[in-house]
Structure formats: C-alpha cells, structure tokens
Motif scaffolding. Sequence first.
Motif, PDB file in Angstrom:
ATOM      1  N   PRO A  99     132.292  38.794  85.468  1.00 57.49           N
ATOM      2  CA  PRO A  99     133.304  38.239  84.549  1.00 57.49           C
ATOM      3  C   PRO A  99     132.972  38.490  83.085  1.00 57.49           C
ATOM      4  N   GLU A 100     131.673  38.633  82.769  1.00 57.99           N
ATOM      5  CA  GLU A 100     131.280  38.905  81.382  1.00 57.99           C
ATOM      6  C   GLU A 100     131.352  40.402  81.057  1.00 57.99           C
ATOM      7  N   ALA A 101     131.099  41.242  82.050  1.00 56.87           N
ATOM      8  CA  ALA A 101     131.029  42.684  81.804  1.00 56.87           C
ATOM      9  C   ALA A 101     132.399  43.345  81.719  1.00 56.87           C
ATOM     10  N   ILE A 102     133.346  42.928  82.559  1.00 58.80           N
ATOM     11  CA  ILE A 102     134.624  43.634  82.651  1.00 58.80           C
ATOM     12  C   ILE A 102     135.434  43.604  81.355  1.00 58.80           C
ATOM     13  N   PRO A 103     135.487  42.490  80.599  1.00 57.16           N
ATOM     14  CA  PRO A 103     136.230  42.533  79.329  1.00 57.16           C
ATOM     15  C   PRO A 103     135.703  43.593  78.363  1.00 57.16           C
ATOM     16  N   VAL A 104     134.409  43.962  78.519  1.00 54.68           N
ATOM     17  CA  VAL A 104     133.832  45.015  77.679  1.00 54.68           C
ATOM     18  C   VAL A 104     134.052  46.385  78.321  1.00 54.68           C
ATOM     19  N   TYR A 105     133.831  46.453  79.632  1.00 55.25           N
ATOM     20  CA  TYR A 105     133.964  47.711  80.354  1.00 55.25           C
ATOM     21  C   TYR A 105     135.423  48.171  80.424  1.00 55.25           C
ATOM     22  N   ALA A 106     136.316  47.239  80.670  1.00 60.30           N
ATOM     23  CA  ALA A 106     137.746  47.549  80.786  1.00 60.30           C
ATOM     24  C   ALA A 106     138.530  46.609  79.873  1.00 60.30           C
ATOM     25  N   PRO A 107     138.532  46.857  78.562  1.00 62.66           N
ATOM     26  CA  PRO A 107     139.129  45.927  77.588  1.00 62.66           C
ATOM     27  C   PRO A 107     140.636  45.729  77.792  1.00 62.66           C
ATOM     28  N   LYS A 108     141.126  44.610  77.274  1.00 63.45           N
ATOM     29  CA  LYS A 108     142.520  44.211  77.492  1.00 63.45           C
ATOM     30  C   LYS A 108     143.528  45.217  76.960  1.00 63.45           C
ATOM     31  N   GLY A 109     143.202  45.879  75.876  1.00 60.41           N
ATOM     32  CA  GLY A 109     144.156  46.824  75.302  1.00 60.41           C
ATOM     33  C   GLY A 109     144.496  47.965  76.226  1.00 60.41           C
ATOM     34  N   GLU A 110     143.634  48.222  77.218  1.00 58.38           N
ATOM     35  CA  GLU A 110     143.844  49.357  78.113  1.00 58.38           C
ATOM     36  C   GLU A 110     143.980  48.935  79.569  1.00 58.38           C
ATOM     37  N   ASN A 111     143.668  47.664  79.896  1.00 57.88           N
ATOM     38  CA  ASN A 111     143.656  47.215  81.284  1.00 57.88           C
ATOM     39  C   ASN A 111     144.126  45.771  81.399  1.00 57.88           C
ATOM     40  N   ASN A 112     144.498  45.391  82.609  1.00 60.78           N
ATOM     41  CA  ASN A 112     144.725  43.985  82.934  1.00 60.78           C
ATOM     42  C   ASN A 112     143.366  43.420  83.320  1.00 60.78           C
ATOM     43  N   THR A 113     142.638  42.920  82.319  1.00 64.16           N
ATOM     44  CA  THR A 113     141.239  42.543  82.514  1.00 64.16           C
ATOM     45  C   THR A 113     141.055  41.449  83.554  1.00 64.16           C
ATOM     46  N   GLU A 114     141.919  40.454  83.538  1.00 62.99           N
ATOM     47  CA  GLU A 114     141.783  39.348  84.494  1.00 62.99           C
ATOM     48  C   GLU A 114     141.960  39.834  85.922  1.00 62.99           C
ATOM     49  N   LYS A 115     142.972  40.661  86.172  1.00 58.93           N
ATOM     50  CA  LYS A 115     143.193  41.190  87.517  1.00 58.93           C
ATOM     51  C   LYS A 115     142.038  42.102  87.933  1.00 58.93           C
ATOM     52  N   TYR A 116     141.557  42.926  86.978  1.00 59.94           N
ATOM     53  CA  TYR A 116     140.441  43.827  87.244  1.00 59.94           C
ATOM     54  C   TYR A 116     139.230  43.014  87.712  1.00 59.94           C
ATOM     55  N   THR A 117     138.945  41.900  87.007  1.00 61.35           N
ATOM     56  CA  THR A 117     137.792  41.057  87.359  1.00 61.35           C
ATOM     57  C   THR A 117     137.971  40.424  88.732  1.00 61.35           C
ATOM     58  N   ASP A 118     139.153  39.870  88.972  1.00 59.66           N
ATOM     59  CA  ASP A 118     139.408  39.227  90.258  1.00 59.66           C
ATOM     60  C   ASP A 118     139.307  40.228  91.410  1.00 59.66           C
ATOM     61  N   ASP A 119     139.882  41.414  91.230  1.00 59.96           N
ATOM     62  CA  ASP A 119     139.840  42.429  92.288  1.00 59.96           C
ATOM     63  C   ASP A 119     138.410  42.895  92.546  1.00 59.96           C
ATOM     64  N   LEU A 120     137.632  43.037  91.484  1.00 62.17           N
ATOM     65  CA  LEU A 120     136.257  43.509  91.639  1.00 62.17           C
ATOM     66  C   LEU A 120     135.391  42.470  92.356  1.00 62.17           C
ATOM     67  N   LEU A 121     135.557  41.202  91.992  1.00 70.10           N
ATOM     68  CA  LEU A 121     134.796  40.140  92.669  1.00 70.10           C
ATOM     69  C   LEU A 121     135.192  40.054  94.142  1.00 70.10           C
ATOM     70  N   ARG A 122     136.465  40.172  94.411  1.00 69.83           N
ATOM     71  CA  ARG A 122     136.955  40.026  95.784  1.00 69.83           C
ATOM     72  C   ARG A 122     136.512  41.188  96.665  1.00 69.83           C
ATOM     73  N   THR A 123     136.657  42.429  96.169  1.00 72.59           N
ATOM     74  CA  THR A 123     136.357  43.585  97.020  1.00 72.59           C
ATOM     75  C   THR A 123     134.868  43.893  97.129  1.00 72.59           C
ATOM     76  N   SER A 124     134.103  43.526  96.124  1.00 67.85           N
ATOM     77  CA  SER A 124     132.658  43.808  96.170  1.00 67.85           C
ATOM     78  C   SER A 124     131.870  42.702  96.860  1.00 67.85           C
ATOM     79  N   GLY A 125     132.407  41.460  96.786  1.00 70.60           N
ATOM     80  CA  GLY A 125     131.695  40.327  97.377  1.00 70.60           C
ATOM     81  C   GLY A 125     130.514  39.859  96.564  1.00 70.60           C
ATOM     82  N   ILE A 126     130.383  40.281  95.325  1.00 68.82           N
ATOM     83  CA  ILE A 126     129.269  39.867  94.472  1.00 68.82           C
ATOM     84  C   ILE A 126     129.597  38.520  93.838  1.00 68.82           C
TER      85      ILE A 126
END
Length: 612
Positions: A99-126
């Motif tokens: 949750p701390e890394a994705i806003p930097v890795y995939a910033p809001k101006g170019e991505n849906n950061t919240e969805k990106y974080t939720d999808d990454l947590l869900r699919t990776s299981g971390i």
Amino acid sequence: MSKLISATYHPNIEVAEFICEDGRHLLRSGGTLPWRINNPGDLTARMVDGVPAPKKAKGYVGFATTKSGRTFLIFPDEDSGRTELKANLKRLHGNRTIPEAIPVYAPKGENNTEKYTDDLLRTSGIPADRKLSECTDAELEKIVDSISEIEGYHAKPETRKETWVVVSTINATNGSQPLPDTEIILQKGGREEKVKSDATGRFPLVIHPSDKAAVHVKVTDPKTREPVTVGTIQGDTGQDFNLLAKFRKWKGVAGSEKINSSMPGQKKPMSYVVQPGDSLGKIAKLYRTSVAAIKDGNGLSSDRIYPGEVLLIGGSGEEPGAAQSASISSVSKAAPSSTPPVPKPRPRAAPPAAPIPSSTQPSDSERSKEGTGRVLALINPVAGRAPWMPIAIAEAKLRAGETEGTLQNKINYHVEINDGLKSLSGNSNAWCAAFVNWCLSRAGYPIDNASYPNHRIAKARANGFYRVDGPKDKSEETAPTIRNPLFVELGKPVYGAIAMVTSRGDRGHHVGFVYAKSGSKDLILLGGNQNQRINFSSFKIGVAESYETKDERGKTIKHRGTANYLKYFVPVSYYEQSTKDLINPGLEKMDAAELNELMGIENEKDGPTNTR
C-alpha cells in the motif's frame, strides 16, 4: 536462439524492432506495449536533459518513446524484464509495504492507484503490512506475476506477431562525409518507394523480401531525370552499404558561380582548406592568382602553409585548366638563405562559421531557403581530406594553448556534445574524446549511438571510438562490449584519422587526430587534453622498450619506453575516401614544437605529453 543486442521502437506503427547479434532483425507488433518491449512492469527510463539515462537499471537493450512522450526500457526477453522489475522493487521500495509502494510505483496521474493496490494484494496474497524487503524470492515472484497481469503483459495474445527479417543498411556519402536528405528509390518487384536519408546520412532499414527477391536501389540522374539503378540488395545476410552520391541532385547555384569564371562580378573571395602536400605555388597556379596575393590576403610572412589551415583566395577571373586535387608531397619550404629566419607565431584564425565539407567553397556560401544552414553548392567537386581537420586546427589556433582551468569558462566540450560530464578539470574528466567528437559533430558526422546503453558517457571516453557497452543478460557477470558501428578501424595511419593511444590490455586511454610524422617511430597528434590544452604532441606508434644513448661527452642518456601503441579509426561514411588515403597517407615529417609555435599555440617546453 541468437542474442538480441539492441532495440528501438516505432511509435507511429507501434512496432518494437530488435537487432540480433547475427544481423537479423525481429519485429514485434500487436499484443500490448509491455509484451512488445519485454517490460512486464512498464518500467520507465530515467531522463536527464530530455535524454534517457538510466542510472542503476540493468539488462535493457534500448528505449521505447511512445506517442504520449513517455520513455520505457526495452529488454531482450521476458526474463530480463522480470529480473529488473524485482531489482527495482527491492532497490526503490524495499522499505515500503505494497500500500505504501504502489502510489509511488504507479502514481495517480497515470493509474487508478487504489484499484492497482487492491488487485495486487488480492492476486499476490502478500499481507498488506509486510515490507517488500521482508518478502522471500517466491513471494517477490508472485508480486511480479501480479504486476505483469495488471500492466497487461499477457493481454491480447491473439494479436501478437513476431517477424524475423534480414535487413541491410545504406548510408549516403560523398566518399568522405554523410549526406542528409538524399533521396533514393527502392524497387521491390513492381512497387517503388522513395526514401530519404536522415541528418546522419542513414536511410531507413531495407528489409530483404521473404521470397528472396532482389531490392534494386535507384537514384535519379539529374540530366535525364530518369531513375538509374546503382545497386542491388539480396540474400540471406544483411549488409552495410555506402551510397556514393555520384548523381546527387544539388539545388541552388548549380554551377553558375564556378571558380575563375570569366563572368563579371564572380570574383568573390574563396575559402580554401589546405590539403596534405599543397604549396602556395600549386594553389596559386590552380586558381590563376599569385603567391604574393595569397600571402598578402592571409597575412603570411613566409611561404609555409600547413594542412587543415583555411586560406582566402581572390582569384584573377581567368579560366584555368581542369581543377585537380593536389598531389601529396612535402610541405612547402621558404627559399633558403644564409641566415635561417626565426619562426614567428602565425596569425590565429577564428574557426569557420560552418563546417567546411570540401577543399573549396565560397566565403559567403549559399544557404538553403529552409534555414538549415546546409551548403547547397560546392565549388570544388573534389572533396577535401578529413573535413573535420580545419575545424580542429581553427579551434586550436583560437584557444592558443589556453589550459583547461580557464578554457572551460569559454567552451566546455563535454557540455557541447552532451556526454554527461560537466568539467574539463580533474582526473575523471579527461576531455580528449569530447574534443574529437566535437570536431566531428561540427563537420556533420554522427557521434552518438543513441539507442545503446551508456551511450552518453561513451562519447567522453577514448575507448568509445573502438568499443561501446553492450547489453547484459542474466547469464553474464559483466556487460559485453561491441565495436562502435559509427567508426571503422584502419590498418595504418592517414592524415586526419582518429588515433587511439592503446595499452597492452587493448584499451584506449587517449585520442587525437593524426597530423604528421615525427621521425620514423612517432606520430604528431592534434588533440585536446594534451598537457591540459589543445596542441600538437608526439606519440609513439608502437610499443617501445627503454634504451640508453650517449651524448658527445660520453654521458649516458636514458630514454623511457612505452607499453602503448596506436589504433586508427575514421567515421564509417568516410571509409570510401580513406581507402584512397591509404594509398598515399599524406603524412610528412614535421616537428610538434615548431607547429605549436608557428600556429601560436603555447605549450610546455619540456617533458612528455600529459594526458592524465
């Protein structure tokens, strides 16, 4: 599978083009951008002054600038892209949770950061509270898998297309210089396509037809206006071709201002570049003027002239015989006298306002209406040797032996060629290569392999004329090197060649331009960073052991040996001319100290040349 060594991207047609070590090209289209460029994490390149300059990224072989203006890394395969993605996550985000890394890795101006974080947590299981540095390799692989899926690496598989092709390259040249904006016609079967060379004289790559049919290369004959076939490309192996522009269509003056024309009002002063072997007598005879007139017009106190100097010639207006390039002979000498004259520094001429592509051109050369500043008509159809030399010599005269500490306040060759270094001073800022590249670029020669890793700093290094960094894959501990495709090695020195002072380890550590001989075992190089200035200095041609001699009094004199030797290079578009130069290299015996004095270049009087 053969290794892919470099790559580029064509945004208008959305195709990634990879170059294989065996000369073939791989074209990737369809799918998604991450798949086309083997970048599952959509990693972008660090930019410096608008140029991609990755600092710590590894394994990439090129850059992809898209229509949006963003520049991404291109990797040779998926594994290389995944490896760098893992390294990037550890290097830049190791102390962060997802949750701390994705806003930097995939910033809001170019991505849906919240969805990106939720999808990454869900699919990776971390777990959301686990830092990336605390993840095992297996967990990092899951994160990479999830990022690849989210970025669309695996999307649209049905549209993916890979095509292996054999390609050849064509360079437009007049035998010594690249020719931009040259038009040729490529005939493939019954279809013809017109293409033009770019600013470096290169045409678009020619793809060999899959049916092995010939591709005919044509130019338009300026007299008949009809296409004339000048070459054919065919076969299973790609090749490099130099197109000698025998039928080049020049616009503008088109010969109405030929030198020595008897037409009134055509006696404009001409800028003439002295060629190896020239004398004032030969030049005066060629242009129907007198030695005295040339000396008076150029402030010369003696008959001595040197290759690369620029003379103004008025001309008498009489019609001479057919113009010929001067034969190679010794530099002209002043008439002998009982008391040899004391050499005096020559007047220092400013560098030419524009590169001089021929041995002769009008002093107020015709310029293109498009404002590009390119000379439209050359008075002398015989190109001068090493067109970069008058630029180097004029610069040496202008700087007059000024040392780097104050010289960089007036001009910084590193900054001029954008090699990433900012100072001429210091052991890590040697500027010999920057000076050579600056002269070449002023003369219109390409100096930058823009798609190669570390291409900027390569311009600052002497060894960069010989070898440049190549891509590194997972199986290699160190990055391989490849030959610099912009330059060709010669077997022996010729006037104006780039001489690389090379150690026994086959690595270059200094470069300069070959100017003359200094005895049987030394050459005089004109270069920068020689005793911290631009000057003429002597260098050993080959490895030499130390030895001793005795003077007239019997005192022993020790002579230092050297483990260095010289390699020689010329720009690839100058290769045709260099084959002629090798027949008669144009190198006469001169003295470096005398050259410096006569050209007004201050230099240290004693001791070996210091190049750091």
